[in-house]
Scaffold this motif. Structure first.
Motif, PDB file in Angstrom:
ATOM      1  N   LEU A 101       0.828  -1.204   0.000  1.00  0.00           N
ATOM      2  CA  LEU A 101       0.000   0.000   0.000  1.00  0.00           C
ATOM      3  C   LEU A 101       0.862   1.254   0.000  1.00  0.00           C
ATOM      4  O   LEU A 101       0.568   2.223  -0.695  1.00  0.00           O
ATOM      5  N   VAL A 102       1.944   1.190   0.751  1.00  0.00           N
ATOM      6  CA  VAL A 102       2.884   2.324   0.796  1.00  0.00           C
ATOM      7  C   VAL A 102       3.415   2.598  -0.600  1.00  0.00           C
ATOM      8  O   VAL A 102       3.484   3.740  -1.065  1.00  0.00           O
ATOM      9  N   ARG A 103       3.739   1.487  -1.266  1.00  0.00           N
ATOM     10  CA  ARG A 103       4.269   1.623  -2.622  1.00  0.00           C
ATOM     11  C   ARG A 103       3.210   2.177  -3.578  1.00  0.00           C
ATOM     12  O   ARG A 103       3.497   3.000  -4.427  1.00  0.00           O
ATOM     13  N   TYR A 104       1.984   1.713  -3.437  1.00  0.00           N
ATOM     14  CA  TYR A 104       0.907   2.256  -4.276  1.00  0.00           C
ATOM     15  C   TYR A 104       0.865   3.761  -4.142  1.00  0.00           C
ATOM     16  O   TYR A 104       0.807   4.499  -5.121  1.00  0.00           O
ATOM     17  N   ILE A 105       0.843   4.178  -2.906  1.00  0.00           N
ATOM     18  CA  ILE A 105       0.680   5.613  -2.635  1.00  0.00           C
ATOM     19  C   ILE A 105       1.851   6.401  -3.196  1.00  0.00           C
ATOM     20  O   ILE A 105       1.691   7.426  -3.867  1.00  0.00           O
ATOM     21  N   GLU A 106       3.038   5.876  -2.913  1.00  0.00           N
ATOM     22  CA  GLU A 106       4.233   6.589  -3.387  1.00  0.00           C
ATOM     23  C   GLU A 106       4.294   6.637  -4.913  1.00  0.00           C
ATOM     24  O   GLU A 106       4.612   7.674  -5.505  1.00  0.00           O
ATOM     25  N   ASP A 107       3.927   5.514  -5.516  1.00  0.00           N
ATOM     26  CA  ASP A 107       4.059   5.449  -6.979  1.00  0.00           C
ATOM     27  C   ASP A 107       2.900   6.099  -7.717  1.00  0.00           C
ATOM     28  O   ASP A 107       3.088   6.697  -8.764  1.00  0.00           O
ATOM     29  N   GLU A 108       1.722   5.944  -7.158  1.00  0.00           N
ATOM     30  CA  GLU A 108       0.550   6.427  -7.885  1.00  0.00           C
ATOM     31  C   GLU A 108       0.151   7.844  -7.475  1.00  0.00           C
ATOM     32  O   GLU A 108      -0.361   8.597  -8.301  1.00  0.00           O
ATOM     33  N   LEU A 109       0.313   8.147  -6.222  1.00  0.00           N
ATOM     34  CA  LEU A 109      -0.120   9.470  -5.763  1.00  0.00           C
ATOM     35  C   LEU A 109       1.058  10.420  -5.561  1.00  0.00           C
ATOM     36  O   LEU A 109       0.849  11.587  -5.227  1.00  0.00           O
ATOM     37  N   PHE A 110       2.243   9.903  -5.747  1.00  0.00           N
ATOM     38  CA  PHE A 110       3.471  10.687  -5.595  1.00  0.00           C
ATOM     39  C   PHE A 110       3.516  11.397  -4.228  1.00  0.00           C
ATOM     40  O   PHE A 110       3.809  12.580  -4.127  1.00  0.00           O
ATOM     41  N   MET A 111       3.154  10.648  -3.241  1.00  0.00           N
ATOM     42  CA  MET A 111       3.183  11.189  -1.881  1.00  0.00           C
ATOM     43  C   MET A 111       4.159  10.371  -1.048  1.00  0.00           C
ATOM     44  O   MET A 111       4.364   9.193  -1.312  1.00  0.00           O
ATOM     45  N   GLN A 112       4.679  11.046  -0.088  1.00  0.00           N
ATOM     46  CA  GLN A 112       5.597  10.341   0.834  1.00  0.00           C
ATOM     47  C   GLN A 112       4.742   9.529   1.806  1.00  0.00           C
ATOM     48  O   GLN A 112       3.844  10.091   2.441  1.00  0.00           O
ATOM     49  N   ALA A 113       4.979   8.235   1.879  1.00  0.00           N
ATOM     50  CA  ALA A 113       4.124   7.386   2.733  1.00  0.00           C
ATOM     51  C   ALA A 113       4.972   6.588   3.714  1.00  0.00           C
ATOM     52  O   ALA A 113       6.110   6.223   3.413  1.00  0.00           O
ATOM     53  N   SER A 114       4.392   6.351   4.850  1.00  0.00           N
ATOM     54  CA  SER A 114       5.079   5.511   5.847  1.00  0.00           C
ATOM     55  C   SER A 114       4.032   4.677   6.583  1.00  0.00           C
ATOM     56  O   SER A 114       2.873   5.092   6.730  1.00  0.00           O
ATOM     57  N   LEU A 115       4.464   3.530   7.014  1.00  0.00           N
ATOM     58  CA  LEU A 115       3.537   2.582   7.660  1.00  0.00           C
ATOM     59  C   LEU A 115       4.077   2.222   9.039  1.00  0.00           C
ATOM     60  O   LEU A 115       5.239   1.875   9.186  1.00  0.00           O
ATOM     61  N   TYR A 116       3.220   2.321  10.009  1.00  0.00           N
ATOM     62  CA  TYR A 116       3.595   1.953  11.382  1.00  0.00           C
ATOM     63  C   TYR A 116       2.556   0.978  11.917  1.00  0.00           C
ATOM     64  O   TYR A 116       1.378   1.074  11.575  1.00  0.00           O
ATOM     65  N   SER A 117       3.037   0.079  12.724  1.00  0.00           N
ATOM     66  CA  SER A 117       2.053  -0.792  13.389  1.00  0.00           C
ATOM     67  C   SER A 117       1.428   0.016  14.534  1.00  0.00           C
ATOM     68  O   SER A 117       2.069   0.898  15.117  1.00  0.00           O
ATOM     69  N   PHE A 118       0.199  -0.302  14.833  1.00  0.00           N
ATOM     70  CA  PHE A 118      -0.547   0.500  15.822  1.00  0.00           C
ATOM     71  C   PHE A 118      -1.159  -0.417  16.868  1.00  0.00           C
ATOM     72  O   PHE A 118      -1.869  -1.369  16.530  1.00  0.00           O
ATOM     73  N   ASP A 119      -0.843  -0.117  18.097  1.00  0.00           N
ATOM     74  CA  ASP A 119      -1.441  -0.881  19.195  1.00  0.00           C
ATOM     75  C   ASP A 119      -2.414   0.036  19.939  1.00  0.00           C
ATOM     76  O   ASP A 119      -1.986   0.932  20.680  1.00  0.00           O
ATOM     77  N   PRO A 120      -3.721  -0.149  19.757  1.00  0.00           N
ATOM     78  CA  PRO A 120      -4.684   0.742  20.417  1.00  0.00           C
ATOM     79  C   PRO A 120      -4.517   0.768  21.931  1.00  0.00           C
ATOM     80  O   PRO A 120      -4.726   1.793  22.566  1.00  0.00           O
ATOM     81  N   ILE A 121      -4.123  -0.375  22.509  1.00  0.00           N
ATOM     82  CA  ILE A 121      -3.975  -0.448  23.964  1.00  0.00           C
ATOM     83  C   ILE A 121      -2.988   0.608  24.455  1.00  0.00           C
ATOM     84  O   ILE A 121      -3.221   1.275  25.470  1.00  0.00           O
ATOM     85  N   GLU A 122      -1.893   0.749  23.699  1.00  0.00           N
ATOM     86  CA  GLU A 122      -0.836   1.696  24.083  1.00  0.00           C
ATOM     87  C   GLU A 122      -1.398   3.120  24.147  1.00  0.00           C
ATOM     88  O   GLU A 122      -1.162   3.859  25.120  1.00  0.00           O
ATOM     89  N   VAL A 123      -2.167   3.495  23.123  1.00  0.00           N
ATOM     90  CA  VAL A 123      -2.696   4.870  23.072  1.00  0.00           C
ATOM     91  C   VAL A 123      -3.845   5.041  24.079  1.00  0.00           C
ATOM     92  O   VAL A 123      -3.932   6.067  24.760  1.00  0.00           O
ATOM     93  N   ILE A 124      -4.696   4.013  24.158  1.00  0.00           N
ATOM     94  CA  ILE A 124      -5.817   4.104  25.125  1.00  0.00           C
ATOM     95  C   ILE A 124      -5.265   4.288  26.530  1.00  0.00           C
ATOM     96  O   ILE A 124      -5.784   5.073  27.323  1.00  0.00           O
ATOM     97  N   SER A 125      -4.188   3.553  26.823  1.00  0.00           N
ATOM     98  CA  SER A 125      -3.631   3.649  28.181  1.00  0.00           C
ATOM     99  C   SER A 125      -3.168   5.068  28.476  1.00  0.00           C
ATOM    100  O   SER A 125      -3.391   5.581  29.584  1.00  0.00           O
ATOM    101  N   ILE A 126      -2.549   5.726  27.492  1.00  0.00           N
ATOM    102  CA  ILE A 126      -2.063   7.103  27.704  1.00  0.00           C
ATOM    103  C   ILE A 126      -3.255   8.039  27.934  1.00  0.00           C
ATOM    104  O   ILE A 126      -3.263   8.847  28.874  1.00  0.00           O
ATOM    105  N   LEU A 127      -4.278   7.886  27.084  1.00  0.00           N
ATOM    106  CA  LEU A 127      -5.449   8.769  27.197  1.00  0.00           C
ATOM    107  C   LEU A 127      -6.228   8.493  28.483  1.00  0.00           C
ATOM    108  O   LEU A 127      -6.700   9.421  29.143  1.00  0.00           O
ATOM    109  N   ALA A 128      -6.350   7.200  28.816  1.00  0.00           N
ATOM    110  CA  ALA A 128      -7.122   6.825  30.011  1.00  0.00           C
ATOM    111  C   ALA A 128      -6.482   7.412  31.261  1.00  0.00           C
ATOM    112  O   ALA A 128      -7.172   7.924  32.149  1.00  0.00           O
TER     113      ALA A 128
END
Lengths: 175, 319
Positions: B284-311
């Motif tokens: 998907l990153v490659r699609y975006i970079e190649d087709e939309l000419f945008m800089q793209a990056s992919l990160y894994s996301f753990d909702p627990i980590e963010v929920i814990s900070i907000l909670a």
């Protein structure tokens, strides 16, 4: 600022077990406090009771002293009564004896019996009658006997007999 | 007294989110402004009783346990501004949504009915904190924000939450429903135009059948890769490829709407950041970079980590 759609609900601070333990501790604490208060009140009550009893004891002691004095006084009175009674009996007997001593021929007009002695006033037909029938027994009772005779018109004699000595009748017991 | 309270009556939290019919949950202590995670567990959604049992077990021991979850319903979104009029401007029926103003700058909203439905789904669990995926995305994106607007995407299986932030302000947000290959076919059959068009890149051909990918010159590089990697012959690999294409199309459609809708602020988007809860892969990153000419990056996301900070922040604010 909140990031959540809803607000956190208030939570109970204690779980059921902790609540039970806390209730138990509170009840225990209350019992201990109650018992302490009871002991404290009891102690105060006992202290006041001790003071009251000390006063009472003092009062009883004083009463006891009074009673002892009273008993002593009563004992003394009893002794006195006994003594007086004895003396009276003795005196009665003495008077009885005295009157028994007086012969029929002699008439007594007055008799004074005191602690010093016996003074008899009377009339006798003759000095001899007096001397033999009355003076002899009086001498056996009294240490000193003084008799004075006064002649009467009819030939009889008025006499005054003062007898002093160791007659016991009439001795008073000092209070 | 505070230390004593923390020692005897610790503040704890049970955090969870749903992903692919599974419940991912975590339990930990809230101490010194941090979430100290103790245990993570997973439950089948069909066996949600497991979560209930775990929650009851925790609640027996720690009565001060807060339940926090990510609301994963589809009928939600975010709009710039915090006023009622701002929501009405974007055609949102204020009476039907539950809204939350963030940083006095933008509003996250969700359908009241769906929120109730979500709570009803976990009957017996009293939720304390419910988070919008847009809020989680915002929190995760904050360190990456700069003066230029950037697109951020939070991908969950079948759904993606897209937001464009610039200098901490929300410019645009949309929930993307990503269909499988079959869904795409159906969409194609219905003949509904999925995007208003207008992007400088016309990828309409990709909307058709996934088999036609190999015929497209635009996807020549992917064709080469497919040929090079025998494992892509595997059906699942094709499904993933198809899924990525659908997501790409949805994202493209959203971008198109952003560029063409006068309700939103406009600027050229040069950067795309994807936070992935699943396993999208780099294609998907490659699609975006190649087709939309945008800089793209992919990160894994753990909702627990963010929920814990907000909670932790929310519970501290609530006292």
């Amino acid at each position: 600022m909140s990031y959540s759609f809803i607000r956190p609900k208030p939570k109970p601070k204690l779980d059921s077990e902790s609540r039970m333990i806390l209730i138990f501790l509170l009840v225990t604490l209350l019992l201990i406090l109650g018992f302490t208060a009871y002991i404290f009140l009891k102690m105060r009550s006992m202290q006041s009771e001790i003071v009251s009893m000390q006063k009472q004891t003092e009062s009883f002691r004083s009463q006891s002293r009074q009673f002892r004095d009273e008993i002593a006084r009563i004992e003394l009175l009893a002794q006195k009564y006994d003594a007086i009674s004895t003396n009276n009996t003795l005196m009665k007997e003495s008077i009885q004896n005295l009157f028994d001593l007086v012969p029929d021929q002699i008439t007594l007009t007055k008799a004074m019996l005191d602690r010093n002695g016996l003074v008899l006033y009377g009339v006798t037909p003759s000095k001899d009658v007096y001397n033999y029938l009355l003076l002899a027994p009086l001498k056996s009772v009294f240490q000193r006997n003084v008799t004075t005779f006064y002649p009467l018109e009819n030939g009889w004699w008025r006499f005054v007999s003062v007898n002093e000595g160791s007659i016991e009748a009439g001795n008073e017991v000092p209070e | 007294m505070g230390k004593l309270g923390r020692y005897f009556w610790p503040k704890t939290a049970l955090l969870f989110y749903l992903y692919e019919e599974r419940i991912y949950a975590a339990f930990g202590y809230i101490e010194d402004g941090e979430f100290d995670m103790q245990e993570r567990r997973e439950f089948e959604m069909s066996k949600a009783a497991g979560l209930h049992e775990w929650f009851e077990e925790i609640r027996q021991t720690y009565p001060k346990t807060y339940i926090c979850a990510m609301l994963d319903t589809a009928n939600q979104g975010a709009v710039p501004g915090c006023l009622k009029s701002d929501l009405e401007k974007y055609g949102i029926e204020v009476a039907l949504v539950h809204r939350l103003c963030i940083e006095n700058s933008w509003t996250a909203y969700t359908s009241i009915v769906e929120m109730k439905w979500f709570e009803q789904k976990f009957k017996g669990i009293d939720f304390d904190l419910l988070y919008s995926p847009f809020v989680l995305l915002y929190k995760k994106s904050l360190p990456l924000l700069d003066t230029k607007p950037a697109l951020f995407l939070l991908h969950q299986n079948g759904v993606a939450f897209l937001a464009i932030f610039s200098e901490g302000r929300l410019w645009y947000a949309q929930v993307l429903i990503i269909g499988s290959g079959e869904d795409s076919d159906m969409d194609g059959d219905e003949g509904e135009p999925k995007e208003p068009g207008g992007l400088s890149f016309d990828l309409e051909m990709i909307d058709e059948d996934v088999e036609s990918i190999s015929d497209l010159d635009l996807l020549g590089e992917f064709k080469e890769e497919i040929e090079q990697k025998p494992e892509l012959e595997d059906e699942s690999a094709f499904e993933l490829l198809e899924y990525n294409l659908n997501l790409f199309e949805e994202m493209k459609g959203a971008l198109s709407r952003f560029y063409h809708d006068d309700l939103y602020s406009h600027d050229f988007i040069e950067r795309v950041t994807i936070f992935d809860m699943g396993d999208l892969g780099e294609d998907l990153v490659r699609y975006i970079e190649d087709e939309l000419f945008m800089q793209a990056s992919l990160y894994s996301f753990d909702p627990i980590e963010v929920i814990s900070i907000l909670a932790v922040k929310d519970l501290e604010a609530a006292g």
